[in-house]
Design a protein around this motif. Structure first.
Motif, PDB file in Angstrom:
ATOM      1  N   LYS A 150      81.447  -4.578  56.091  1.00 56.62           N
ATOM      2  CA  LYS A 150      80.309  -5.170  56.790  1.00 56.62           C
ATOM      3  C   LYS A 150      80.469  -6.678  56.929  1.00 56.62           C
ATOM      4  O   LYS A 150      81.128  -7.325  56.123  1.00 56.62           O
ATOM      5  CB  LYS A 150      79.020  -4.862  56.012  1.00 56.62           C
ATOM      6  CG  LYS A 150      77.737  -5.009  56.798  1.00 56.62           C
ATOM      7  CD  LYS A 150      76.534  -4.573  55.961  1.00 56.62           C
ATOM      8  CE  LYS A 150      76.434  -3.078  55.819  1.00 56.62           C
ATOM      9  NZ  LYS A 150      75.186  -2.660  55.140  1.00 56.62           N
ATOM     10  N   PHE A 152      78.128 -10.156  57.022  1.00 57.38           N
ATOM     11  CA  PHE A 152      76.827 -10.537  56.485  1.00 57.38           C
ATOM     12  C   PHE A 152      76.400 -11.920  56.964  1.00 57.38           C
ATOM     13  O   PHE A 152      77.153 -12.886  56.878  1.00 57.38           O
ATOM     14  CB  PHE A 152      76.862 -10.554  54.949  1.00 57.38           C
ATOM     15  CG  PHE A 152      77.074  -9.206  54.334  1.00 57.38           C
ATOM     16  CD1 PHE A 152      76.002  -8.376  54.059  1.00 57.38           C
ATOM     17  CD2 PHE A 152      78.345  -8.753  54.044  1.00 57.38           C
ATOM     18  CE1 PHE A 152      76.190  -7.124  53.502  1.00 57.38           C
ATOM     19  CE2 PHE A 152      78.558  -7.505  53.494  1.00 57.38           C
ATOM     20  CZ  PHE A 152      77.464  -6.685  53.216  1.00 57.38           C
ATOM     21  N   THR A 259      82.836  -2.145  62.633  1.00 54.36           N
ATOM     22  CA  THR A 259      83.567  -1.975  61.374  1.00 54.36           C
ATOM     23  C   THR A 259      84.257  -0.605  61.318  1.00 54.36           C
ATOM     24  O   THR A 259      84.832  -0.246  60.299  1.00 54.36           O
ATOM     25  CB  THR A 259      82.631  -2.118  60.150  1.00 54.36           C
ATOM     26  OG1 THR A 259      81.581  -1.147  60.233  1.00 54.36           O
ATOM     27  CG2 THR A 259      82.036  -3.515  60.083  1.00 54.36           C
ATOM     28  N   TYR A 369      77.309   3.364  56.040  1.00 57.55           N
ATOM     29  CA  TYR A 369      76.739   3.058  57.346  1.00 57.55           C
ATOM     30  C   TYR A 369      75.302   2.572  57.176  1.00 57.55           C
ATOM     31  O   TYR A 369      74.589   3.013  56.275  1.00 57.55           O
ATOM     32  CB  TYR A 369      76.726   4.297  58.242  1.00 57.55           C
ATOM     33  CG  TYR A 369      78.090   4.834  58.612  1.00 57.55           C
ATOM     34  CD1 TYR A 369      78.690   4.484  59.816  1.00 57.55           C
ATOM     35  CD2 TYR A 369      78.782   5.678  57.752  1.00 57.55           C
ATOM     36  CE1 TYR A 369      79.941   4.976  60.160  1.00 57.55           C
ATOM     37  CE2 TYR A 369      80.037   6.169  58.085  1.00 57.55           C
ATOM     38  CZ  TYR A 369      80.606   5.819  59.296  1.00 57.55           C
ATOM     39  OH  TYR A 369      81.845   6.296  59.625  1.00 57.55           O
ATOM     40  N   SER A 370      74.886   1.679  58.051  1.00 58.26           N
ATOM     41  CA  SER A 370      73.503   1.222  58.074  1.00 58.26           C
ATOM     42  C   SER A 370      72.792   1.865  59.256  1.00 58.26           C
ATOM     43  O   SER A 370      73.386   2.055  60.323  1.00 58.26           O
ATOM     44  CB  SER A 370      73.435  -0.306  58.212  1.00 58.26           C
ATOM     45  OG  SER A 370      74.026  -0.931  57.104  1.00 58.26           O
TER      46      SER A 370
END
Length: 427
Positions: A150, A152, A259, A369-370
């Motif tokens: 990820k 940020f 990603t 995963y988000s």
């Protein structure tokens, strides 16, 4: 992309930066060379003419192109430009690779510092003292290499408890690397603040300029690793360029985020023809031109089901197709083949709360995963507004709070923490 073994005379690896600078490395003699094209006019044909005059292409094994992305105003322009580079390289049987310079520079720090952790543990790279707020990239150790997890960014003031919670999100990194830029802030630099804040991690510090000086070494190792000519225990897999989606009537059917691991990514799904109406489209996260939107009319297919496939190679060149789907036997064959593909099938999910936000995460294929909320946010503010018939939550409710605070609940975490005896307390 050309992956076959090159002739033994091919010993040069070229690194092309912004089409204005070319560094070369000879694997046999270990010699380095630097070429500059300061008056380059942006014409790709002129650039390749210059390249041919500067290097014997029969001796070039590979070319790695790095960009900042800001060189192009839209995705289509960048994509079409890369297609021309690909055509040139394939004409001369040269291996080619496209990389985002800042992202790759962060990747290469793991190689340069020889950072190693156990499988499943994470490493974070922080970009400090740049003309933008501190940014971090998180990597997870796999069996043989690393993978980007990820990017940020945080809206909170750097090096505060809220900022740390926002940046870490329960990642619990095993090691931290600081990439220090040359830009100084007022008072203490980001590096000085970060070293105090993350003292317990014993972070590794690398000057950004020093990192750039060793980029060619990282480029050569990356290329040789991809060509199966050299092992790379510190290698980081190449992620997608941007975000790719296949949408139908505004609904996302297949997606590959920035990603996702690009090499040989293949995503397929089956759809009942009668459920959808007319077309599929492919988008990217950048503004794009009509020629990069691919349309398929389902009325052209006689079968009730169709198979939709998105395929991306290591350079994020895509192939998108819709095929007719016939019979139970084919369905069984496809089901068997799909089991081997990189499909997102959640193994577990979790909700993560901090003082002001919550997020939903799920895990599949060894990756985190988000989930974006209805407003496209990964972190949803814990606000609920009762100004409409149905409750409004998240960012919209937070905006309503500014004007109609009496209709908004904003302290749910505190309310959920009230002791039993205080529940009936009118105050």
């Amino acid at each position: 992309m050309i992956l076959s073994t090159m002739a033994s005379s091919r010993n040069l690896v070229l690194h092309v930066k912004f089409l204005k600078v070319v560094d070369s490395y000879n694997n046999q003699t270990k010699q380095k060379n630097h070429q500059e094209f300061p008056d380059f006019d942006g014409n790709i044909t002129n650039f390749f003419t210059r390249l041919q005059s500067a290097y014997n292409l029969n001796h070039v094994k590979a070319i790695a192109f790095t960009f900042m992305r800001c060189e192009f105003s839209n995705f289509a322009g960048f994509y079409n430009f890369r297609l021309k580079c690909r055509e040139f390289c394939e004409k001369y049987q040269i291996f080619y690779l496209f990389l985002d310079l800042i992202t790759f520079q962060s990747f290469s720090l793991i190689y340069q510092t020889k950072t190693m952790v156990k499988e499943g543990e994470k490493v974070m790279v922080f970009l400090l003292d740049f003309p933008f707020p501190p940014t971090a990239l998180s990597f997870i150790r796999q069996k043989k290499n690393y993978r980007l997890v990820k990017f940020f960014y945080s809206k909170f003031p750097p090096f505060t408890q809220q900022w740390q919670e926002d940046m870490f999100q329960d990642l619990k990194p095993k090691k931290i690397i600081f990439s220090k830029g040359s830009t100084k802030c007022h008072g203490l630099s980001d590096l000085e603040k970060a070293q105090k804040f993350f003292k317990s991690y014993d972070p590794i510090v690398v000057d950004f300029e020093d990192g750039l000086a060793h980029t060619m070494e990282s480029i050569v190792n990356k290329v040789l690793h991809l060509m199966d000519e050299k092992d790379g225990p510190y290698d980081v897999e190449v992620p997608c360029w941007g975000e790719f989606e296949i949408r139908y009537n505004g609904r996302t059917l297949i997606e590959a985020g920035d990603t996702e691991i690009a090499p040989n990514l293949l995503l397929s799904k089956l759809f009942l023809k009668r459920v959808f109406h007319c077309m599929f489209q492919m988008y990217a996260s950048f503004p794009i031109l009509p020629e990069l939107v691919k349309e398929i009319k389902l009325s052209e297919f006689k079968t009730k089901k169709v198979k939709v496939t998105l395929e991306l190679d290591i350079n994020s060149f895509y192939d998108f197709k819709v095929d007719p789907f016939n019979g139970k036997e084919e369905e069984e064959n496809v089901a068997a083949s799909l089991s081997a593909l990189k499909l997102i099938v959640p193994e577990k999910a979790q909700m993560v709360f901090d003082k002001q936000n919550f997020s939903v995460l799920y895990f599949a294929n060894g990756k985190e995963y988000s989930v974006n909320d209805s407003e496209g946010e990964v972190k949803t503010p814990i606000y609920i507004a009762f100004t409409e018939k149905d409750p409004i939550i998240g960012k919209s409710a937070m905006e309503i709070y500014k004007e109609k605070s009496q209709f908004v609940v904003f302290d749910l975490i505190k309310l959920c923490s009230v002791s039993t005896e205080d529940i009936c307390n009118l105050k």
